[in-house]
Design a protein around this motif. Structure first.
Motif, PDB file in Angstrom:
ATOM      1  N   GLU A 130      21.013  38.732 115.627  1.00  0.00           N
ATOM      2  CA  GLU A 130      21.565  39.818 116.436  1.00  0.00           C
ATOM      3  C   GLU A 130      20.509  40.908 116.569  1.00  0.00           C
ATOM      4  N   ILE A 131      20.412  41.506 117.749  1.00  0.00           N
ATOM      5  CA  ILE A 131      19.517  42.644 117.925  1.00  0.00           C
ATOM      6  C   ILE A 131      20.122  43.835 117.169  1.00  0.00           C
ATOM      7  N   LEU A 132      19.276  44.644 116.518  1.00  0.00           N
ATOM      8  CA  LEU A 132      19.802  45.776 115.764  1.00  0.00           C
ATOM      9  C   LEU A 132      20.518  46.765 116.670  1.00  0.00           C
ATOM     10  N   THR A 133      21.571  47.352 116.148  1.00  0.00           N
ATOM     11  CA  THR A 133      22.223  48.467 116.835  1.00  0.00           C
ATOM     12  C   THR A 133      21.433  49.733 116.508  1.00  0.00           C
ATOM     13  N   GLU A 134      21.717  50.820 117.199  1.00  0.00           N
ATOM     14  CA  GLU A 134      21.058  52.080 116.879  1.00  0.00           C
ATOM     15  C   GLU A 134      21.358  52.477 115.429  1.00  0.00           C
ATOM     16  N   GLU A 135      22.597  52.314 115.005  1.00  0.00           N
ATOM     17  CA  GLU A 135      22.989  52.667 113.637  1.00  0.00           C
ATOM     18  C   GLU A 135      22.214  51.835 112.614  1.00  0.00           C
ATOM     19  N   GLN A 136      22.096  50.527 112.854  1.00  0.00           N
ATOM     20  CA  GLN A 136      21.342  49.669 111.947  1.00  0.00           C
ATOM     21  C   GLN A 136      19.865  50.066 111.931  1.00  0.00           C
ATOM     22  N   TYR A 137      19.337  50.409 113.104  1.00  0.00           N
ATOM     23  CA  TYR A 137      17.942  50.835 113.191  1.00  0.00           C
ATOM     24  C   TYR A 137      17.720  52.084 112.342  1.00  0.00           C
ATOM     25  N   GLN A 162      15.345  52.682 108.953  1.00  0.00           N
ATOM     26  CA  GLN A 162      14.351  53.748 108.827  1.00  0.00           C
ATOM     27  C   GLN A 162      14.524  54.548 107.531  1.00  0.00           C
ATOM     28  N   LYS A 163      15.685  54.466 106.895  1.00  0.00           N
ATOM     29  CA  LYS A 163      15.887  55.123 105.597  1.00  0.00           C
ATOM     30  C   LYS A 163      15.189  54.367 104.474  1.00  0.00           C
ATOM     31  N   LEU A 164      14.797  53.124 104.758  1.00  0.00           N
ATOM     32  CA  LEU A 164      14.146  52.286 103.752  1.00  0.00           C
ATOM     33  C   LEU A 164      12.623  52.359 103.823  1.00  0.00           C
ATOM     34  N   GLY A 165      12.092  53.035 104.838  1.00  0.00           N
ATOM     35  CA  GLY A 165      10.642  53.137 105.010  1.00  0.00           C
ATOM     36  C   GLY A 165      10.311  53.732 106.362  1.00  0.00           C
ATOM     37  N   ASN A 166       9.042  53.726 106.703  1.00  0.00           N
ATOM     38  CA  ASN A 166       8.589  54.233 108.003  1.00  0.00           C
ATOM     39  C   ASN A 166       8.212  53.049 108.895  1.00  0.00           C
ATOM     40  N   PHE A 167       9.024  52.792 109.886  1.00  0.00           N
ATOM     41  CA  PHE A 167       8.832  51.648 110.780  1.00  0.00           C
ATOM     42  C   PHE A 167       8.592  52.128 112.206  1.00  0.00           C
ATOM     43  N   GLU A 179      20.590  47.412 120.569  1.00  0.00           N
ATOM     44  CA  GLU A 179      21.782  47.035 121.339  1.00  0.00           C
ATOM     45  C   GLU A 179      22.232  48.225 122.197  1.00  0.00           C
ATOM     46  N   THR A 180      22.401  47.954 123.473  1.00  0.00           N
ATOM     47  CA  THR A 180      22.726  49.004 124.436  1.00  0.00           C
ATOM     48  C   THR A 180      24.218  48.994 124.767  1.00  0.00           C
ATOM     49  N   PRO A 181      24.873  50.159 124.708  1.00  0.00           N
ATOM     50  CA  PRO A 181      26.291  50.224 125.090  1.00  0.00           C
ATOM     51  C   PRO A 181      26.482  49.737 126.533  1.00  0.00           C
ATOM     52  N   SER A 182      27.601  49.071 126.781  1.00  0.00           N
ATOM     53  CA  SER A 182      27.846  48.468 128.097  1.00  0.00           C
ATOM     54  C   SER A 182      27.868  49.483 129.231  1.00  0.00           C
ATOM     55  N   ILE A 237      18.471  51.052 125.843  1.00  0.00           N
ATOM     56  CA  ILE A 237      17.935  52.033 124.904  1.00  0.00           C
ATOM     57  C   ILE A 237      16.995  51.369 123.904  1.00  0.00           C
ATOM     58  N   PHE A 238      16.075  52.170 123.413  1.00  0.00           N
ATOM     59  CA  PHE A 238      15.139  51.723 122.399  1.00  0.00           C
ATOM     60  C   PHE A 238      14.870  52.877 121.447  1.00  0.00           C
ATOM     61  N   CYS A 239      14.325  52.546 120.289  1.00  0.00           N
ATOM     62  CA  CYS A 239      14.061  53.553 119.256  1.00  0.00           C
ATOM     63  C   CYS A 239      12.656  53.390 118.701  1.00  0.00           C
ATOM     64  N   ASP A 240      12.174  54.472 118.109  1.00  0.00           N
ATOM     65  CA  ASP A 240      10.931  54.440 117.351  1.00  0.00           C
ATOM     66  C   ASP A 240      10.914  55.604 116.383  1.00  0.00           C
ATOM     67  N   ARG A 241       9.836  55.717 115.625  1.00  0.00           N
ATOM     68  CA  ARG A 241       9.686  56.827 114.685  1.00  0.00           C
ATOM     69  C   ARG A 241       8.391  57.551 115.021  1.00  0.00           C
ATOM     70  N   ARG A 242       8.512  58.836 115.302  1.00  0.00           N
ATOM     71  CA  ARG A 242       7.366  59.692 115.571  1.00  0.00           C
ATOM     72  C   ARG A 242       7.629  61.039 114.898  1.00  0.00           C
ATOM     73  N   TYR A 243       6.580  61.702 114.452  1.00  0.00           N
ATOM     74  CA  TYR A 243       6.707  63.043 113.848  1.00  0.00           C
ATOM     75  C   TYR A 243       7.750  63.052 112.728  1.00  0.00           C
ATOM     76  N   ASP A 244       7.767  61.955 111.957  1.00  0.00           N
ATOM     77  CA  ASP A 244       8.689  61.797 110.836  1.00  0.00           C
ATOM     78  C   ASP A 244      10.162  61.922 111.253  1.00  0.00           C
ATOM     79  N   THR A 245      10.440  61.516 112.494  1.00  0.00           N
ATOM     80  CA  THR A 245      11.795  61.574 113.044  1.00  0.00           C
ATOM     81  C   THR A 245      12.073  60.288 113.812  1.00  0.00           C
ATOM     82  N   VAL A 246      13.287  59.773 113.700  1.00  0.00           N
ATOM     83  CA  VAL A 246      13.692  58.590 114.465  1.00  0.00           C
ATOM     84  C   VAL A 246      14.260  59.066 115.795  1.00  0.00           C
TER      85      VAL A 246
END
Length: 192
Positions: A124-131, A135-140, A149-152, A161-170
């Motif tokens: 399964e593709i990660l949801t935003e919540e899972q993502y 990120q609480k387990l490390g810096n990805f 996963e994008t809401p319908s 939608i997509f996510c990343d980590r920049r400036y120590d923020t998700v």
């Protein structure tokens, strides 16, 4: 096929299986902060009993996901694996969001989509919540990004939608679902 060829093929599969289990165990033991209190022996017993899930983990590994255990669901008696590679898995980048987005592109189509790849791997593709939990387990994804996963209601309007980590923020962002970039892939989850 000769008897020697049958045995040779079986040995190769056994070696691949053993190599995967060795890699998964080493990653598990190196990153105990991701799964405090969990024991590898119980996880391996689950994997030994479910070759289809082991195959999915092998595909996650092959595409650069570096899967690792990130939790345990007591109610369902399932261990939860996420892709834990530092950056979005290398073998799953330069893809749009889903089949509809792929088919809508007239020129310069990517080779695949995140949803199709996830389905073919059996994850399964990660949801935003899972993502965000990951990120609480490390810096990805400090240099890459990952489709989530994008809401319908967003997807119906052509977005994803997509996510990343920049400036120590998700961060969570949006893009056209048909877009693709060399630094964007997706992360998956698997329950065993």
């Amino acid at each position: 096929m000769t008897e020697d060829n049958k045995n040779s093929n079986h040995k190769k599969l056994t070696l691949q299986r053993e190599e995967l289990l060795i890699s998964l165990k080493a990653r598990f033991e190196t990153n105990m902060n991701r799964h405090p209190g969990l024991k590898w022996e119980k996880i391996q017993a689950k994997l030994d009993a479910n070759s289809e899930k082991l195959w999915s983990l092998s595909e996650m590994e092959k595409t650069g996901g570096e899967p690792d255990v990130v939790g345990y669901d007591k109610e369902k008696d399932e261990y939860i694996f996420y892709d834990c590679s530092a950056e979005s898995p290398k073998g799953r980048r330069s893809i749009c969001y889903d089949r509809e987005a792929l088919e809508s592109r007239k020129k310069h189509k990517p080779e695949n989509s995140a949803i199709d790849m996830a389905n073919s791997i059996g994850i399964e593709i990660l949801t935003e919540e899972q993502y965000r939990q990951l990120q609480k387990l490390g810096n990805f994804d400090l240099k890459t990004s990952s489709w989530v996963e994008t809401p319908s209601d967003i997807r119906k309007l052509g977005g994803a939608i997509f996510c990343d980590r920049r400036y120590d923020t998700v961060f969570m962002y949006h893009n056209g679902a048909d877009s693709y970039y060399a630094a964007r892939g997706f992360r998956g989850s698997l329950r065993v």
